[in-house]
Design an enzyme around this catalytic site. Structure first.
Site, PDB file in Angstrom:
ATOM      1  N   ASN A  59     -11.903  -0.865   0.958  1.00  0.00           N
ATOM      2  CA  ASN A  59     -11.493  -0.449   2.294  1.00  0.00           C
ATOM      3  C   ASN A  59     -11.058   1.010   2.292  1.00  0.00           C
ATOM      4  O   ASN A  59     -11.880   1.877   1.987  1.00  0.00           O
ATOM      5  CB  ASN A  59     -10.481  -1.414   2.936  1.00  0.00           C
ATOM      6  CG  ASN A  59      -9.237  -1.690   2.159  1.00  0.00           C
ATOM      7  OD1 ASN A  59      -9.264  -2.267   1.082  1.00  0.00           O
ATOM      8  ND2 ASN A  59      -8.091  -1.300   2.708  1.00  0.00           N
ATOM      9  N   ASP A  60      -9.827   1.361   2.609  1.00  0.00           N
ATOM     10  CA  ASP A  60      -9.453   2.739   2.943  1.00  0.00           C
ATOM     11  C   ASP A  60      -9.844   3.766   1.881  1.00  0.00           C
ATOM     12  O   ASP A  60      -9.634   3.547   0.678  1.00  0.00           O
ATOM     13  CB  ASP A  60      -7.936   2.832   3.105  1.00  0.00           C
ATOM     14  CG  ASP A  60      -7.379   1.878   4.135  1.00  0.00           C
ATOM     15  OD1 ASP A  60      -8.131   1.067   4.682  1.00  0.00           O
ATOM     16  OD2 ASP A  60      -6.160   1.954   4.389  1.00  0.00           O
ATOM     17  N   GLN A  76      -9.358   1.971  -1.715  1.00  0.00           N
ATOM     18  CA  GLN A  76      -8.767   0.652  -1.853  1.00  0.00           C
ATOM     19  C   GLN A  76      -9.838  -0.321  -2.338  1.00  0.00           C
ATOM     20  O   GLN A  76     -10.917  -0.426  -1.738  1.00  0.00           O
ATOM     21  CB  GLN A  76      -8.203   0.190  -0.519  1.00  0.00           C
ATOM     22  CG  GLN A  76      -7.089   1.072   0.023  1.00  0.00           C
ATOM     23  CD  GLN A  76      -5.770   0.792  -0.678  1.00  0.00           C
ATOM     24  OE1 GLN A  76      -5.026  -0.110  -0.307  1.00  0.00           O
ATOM     25  NE2 GLN A  76      -5.463   1.579  -1.703  1.00  0.00           N
ATOM     26  N   ARG A 183       4.006   2.583   5.477  1.00  0.00           N
ATOM     27  CA  ARG A 183       2.955   2.815   4.485  1.00  0.00           C
ATOM     28  C   ARG A 183       2.120   4.072   4.755  1.00  0.00           C
ATOM     29  O   ARG A 183       2.223   4.712   5.770  1.00  0.00           O
ATOM     30  CB  ARG A 183       2.024   1.606   4.426  1.00  0.00           C
ATOM     31  CG  ARG A 183       1.470   1.131   5.763  1.00  0.00           C
ATOM     32  CD  ARG A 183       0.663  -0.153   5.535  1.00  0.00           C
ATOM     33  NE  ARG A 183       0.145  -0.756   6.752  1.00  0.00           N
ATOM     34  CZ  ARG A 183       0.774  -1.678   7.470  1.00  0.00           C
ATOM     35  NH1 ARG A 183       1.982  -2.076   7.116  1.00  0.00           N
ATOM     36  NH2 ARG A 183       0.208  -2.197   8.563  1.00  0.00           N
ATOM     37  N   GLU A 238      -0.920   3.508  10.938  1.00  0.00           N
ATOM     38  CA  GLU A 238      -1.475   3.468   9.595  1.00  0.00           C
ATOM     39  C   GLU A 238      -2.197   4.778   9.285  1.00  0.00           C
ATOM     40  O   GLU A 238      -2.716   5.450  10.174  1.00  0.00           O
ATOM     41  CB  GLU A 238      -2.450   2.297   9.456  1.00  0.00           C
ATOM     42  CG  GLU A 238      -1.797   0.940   9.629  1.00  0.00           C
ATOM     43  CD  GLU A 238      -2.759  -0.193   9.331  1.00  0.00           C
ATOM     44  OE1 GLU A 238      -2.486  -0.951   8.385  1.00  0.00           O
ATOM     45  OE2 GLU A 238      -3.775  -0.323  10.042  1.00  0.00           O
TER      46      GLU A 238
END
Length: 581
Positions: A59-60, A76, A183, A238
């Site tokens: 992911n990210d 990620q 986060r 985020e």
């Protein structure tokens, strides 16, 4: 004076780093290395030139940077499955942002401040060319804290091994913030006072915000009394990103450049599965960010977004070698978890984009980095081709499943355009209601990508032109996924946005990067971007076709078109990874 102070603080940080016991960032309790499966030609949705790991969940994007002439990309990653789980930092390196070498994951859960997962974060290159990584760790109680890591061996340009500070966690959730809503620290910037700053995403009572922290040494951080930016009822922010952009230039700027008459700042935050941004001025002496034109990050249809499609958790960095800012984003799957398990992987990254501010000063421009042109071959051109109402013209001579296509349309007699008040319209709803098969006056016209020969499956990226009662024109850009596949388990939500151009004076241009299951679309030279995932039923990509079309009642003219087949980028493994496996 500021330079001397910065050098002194850097020396202090180096003493802290290299005289303090550390813990290894790359444990081997989960997996001994990144496993490289044989190429699975039977997987039609795997891409040819977009970044993805050999297998499993991604992911990210995290911590992109340039170090000793090598581009580093972290992400990620779940090394154990193609579904979300315990997350580590995957790692790859490149010399050109096109071809990549997969390395062992860089940061694993190894100690209490990140024992549950190592979540998103950012890289900062400190004076003395020292990379420092601040990232979110999830501890044994699922509390989100911010941790610090740096390379074990700075002489290794691949930075294969990382160690963690024994000062971790260096930042813990502030009062009134839930433990699991804090986060994704940003890249740090250095103020004129010699203090480092970062922002961390979070919320209080469902009000999203970018908390601001300051530090003299990159280890001890103090929260500033007010967040740098905030918005009501947006939920947790985020992956916040905060950086300067230069007016009247396509050049990028180092993150520590402050606002001036020729420099604005971008504040970007992710929420509701979308990346929103606003432009404004930043005053480090008052720690104040003032958005221009009163725009905020509220999540309304009037707010600005990087991309209006399947695009999230973006991260940028300043590439000093080419004086540009480069942007990546995660592109999640839109098929089912069962499909991902069968494929053995999930998640893509957008192709790296250069980012700068438009000449109007009102929005950002994004464009694939120039290195992508090394993958082009077999150019096909078209000029001054009139598309009458109902025309569908195949673009032959390119590999339709893996292509780069640029096309420009010229319109005439715009006084005939449909009269629609678009001032308060939701563009995505307009694209859903007025899809590619809904005949208008000027439009829909554009491209049918990843189409079957019989057009039962097609992804239409197109424009429509409207005028309001006062004779002003609006250009709507859509990615219509309603017929992208006949498979019933796929999310086929269409996307749309307005394009800030006046069709009376400007041709309407479109660029599409087509790569099997992803289409990145750039309208008007990158003013409006839409990324889509597509999963057509046909499995043999020799059966993919590409068309230009016009379903409006008025003719449009293709003033020029260039299309290229795209070669595969090279994705290889580091020799040390091969040895480990």
């Amino acid at each position: 004076m500021n330079q001397l102070l910065s050098s002194f603080l850097t020396l202090c940080f180096l003493v802290l780093v290299f005289d303090t016991p550390t813990s290894n960032a790359t444990g081997r309790s989960m997996v001994d290395g990144i496993l490289l499966p044989s190429q699975k030609n039977e997987q039609p949705y795997r891409t040819g030139y977009h970044f993805q790991p050999p297998s499993n969940w991604m992911n990210d994007p995290n911590g992109p940077m340039l170090y000793q002439g090598v581009y580093h990309f972290f992400y990620q990653y779940n090394p154990l499955a193609p579904t979300f789980g315990t997350i580590v930092w995957g790692h790859a390196v490149s010399h050109d942002l096109v071809n990549w070498i997969h390395l062992d994951p860089a940061i694993y859960p190894t100690h209490e401040p990140d024992i549950s997962s190592c979540w998103s974060g950012s890289a900062t290159i400190l004076p003395g060319n020292l990379p420092a990584m601040i990232y979110t760790g999830s501890d044994s109680t699922s509390r989100q804290v911010q941790d610090l890591a740096w390379p074990k061996n700075r002489s290794d340009p691949f930075l294969r091994e990382w160690v963690k500070s024994t000062h971790n966690p260096i930042i813990t959730p502030p009062e009134g913030v839930k433990d699991d809503c804090f986060r994704d620290p940003s890249t740090a910037w250095l103020g004129p006072d010699g203090l480092w700053r970062i922002v961390v995403g979070g919320d209080r009572d469902n009000n999203g915000m970018a908390f601001l922290y300051q530090s003299p040494d990159f280890v001890t951080w103090t929260r500033y009394e007010n967040p740098l930016a905030a918005a009501d009822s947006t939920g947790t922010w985020e992956c916040p990103d905060f950086f300067p952009v230069q007016l009247n230039s396509t050049n990028g700027l180092d993150t520590s450049v402050v606002s001036s008459g020729s420099v604005l700042h971008v504040m970007k935050a992710g929420f509701e599965g979308r990346d929103w941004y606003t432009l404004g001025t930043y005053s480090p002496d008052r720690e104040n960010f003032l958005p221009q034109n009163g725009l905020s990050l509220s999540g309304s249809t009037l707010d600005l977004r990087y991309d209006y499609g399947n695009f999230y958790a973006s991260k940028s960095f300043f590439d000093e070698s080419k004086n540009r800012r480069v942007l990546w984003a995660w592109v999640p799957e839109k098929d089912s978890e069962e499909d991902d398990i069968e494929k053995g992987w999930a998640g893509l990254q957008t192709f790296p984009r250069a980012l700068w501010i438009d000449r109007s000063g009102k929005q950002l421009i994004q464009w694939p980095v120039e290195e992508i042109e090394t993958l082009r071959e077999n150019e096909v051109k078209l000029k001054n081709k009139r598309l009458k109402s109902g025309s569908v013209v195949e673009i032959e001579g390119v590999t339709a499943s893996q292509a780069d296509v640029t096309i420009s349309f010229k319109l005439e007699d715009l006084k005939e355009a449909e009269v629609v008040d678009t001032s308060l319209a939701d563009p995505q709803a307009l694209c859903t209601d007025k899809g590619a098969s809904s005949k208008g006056v000027f439009g829909p016209f554009g491209v049918l990508a990843m189409a079957s020969k019989d057009l039962k499956e097609q992804t239409a990226i197109f424009f429509r032109v409207f005028q309001n009662q006062n004779g002003r024109y609006s250009v709507l850009m859509c990615s219509d996924l309603s017929r992208s596949t006949i498979r019933s388990t796929i999310d086929k939500t269409s996307f749309g946005a307005f394009v800030d151009i006046d069709p009376r004076y400007d041709e309407i241009s479109l660029r599409n990067l087509i790569d099997h299951s992803i289409i990145e679309s750039f309208g008007a030279g990158g003013k409006t971007c839409i990324t889509s995932r597509v999963y057509p039923q046909f499995l043999n990509y020799e059966d993919a076709h590409l068309f230009a079309f016009n379903n409006g009642t008025q003719s449009v003219k293709i003033s020029q078109m260039s299309a290229w087949s795209m070669k595969n980028a090279e994705f290889t493994s580091d020799q040390t990874v091969k040895s480990a496996t």
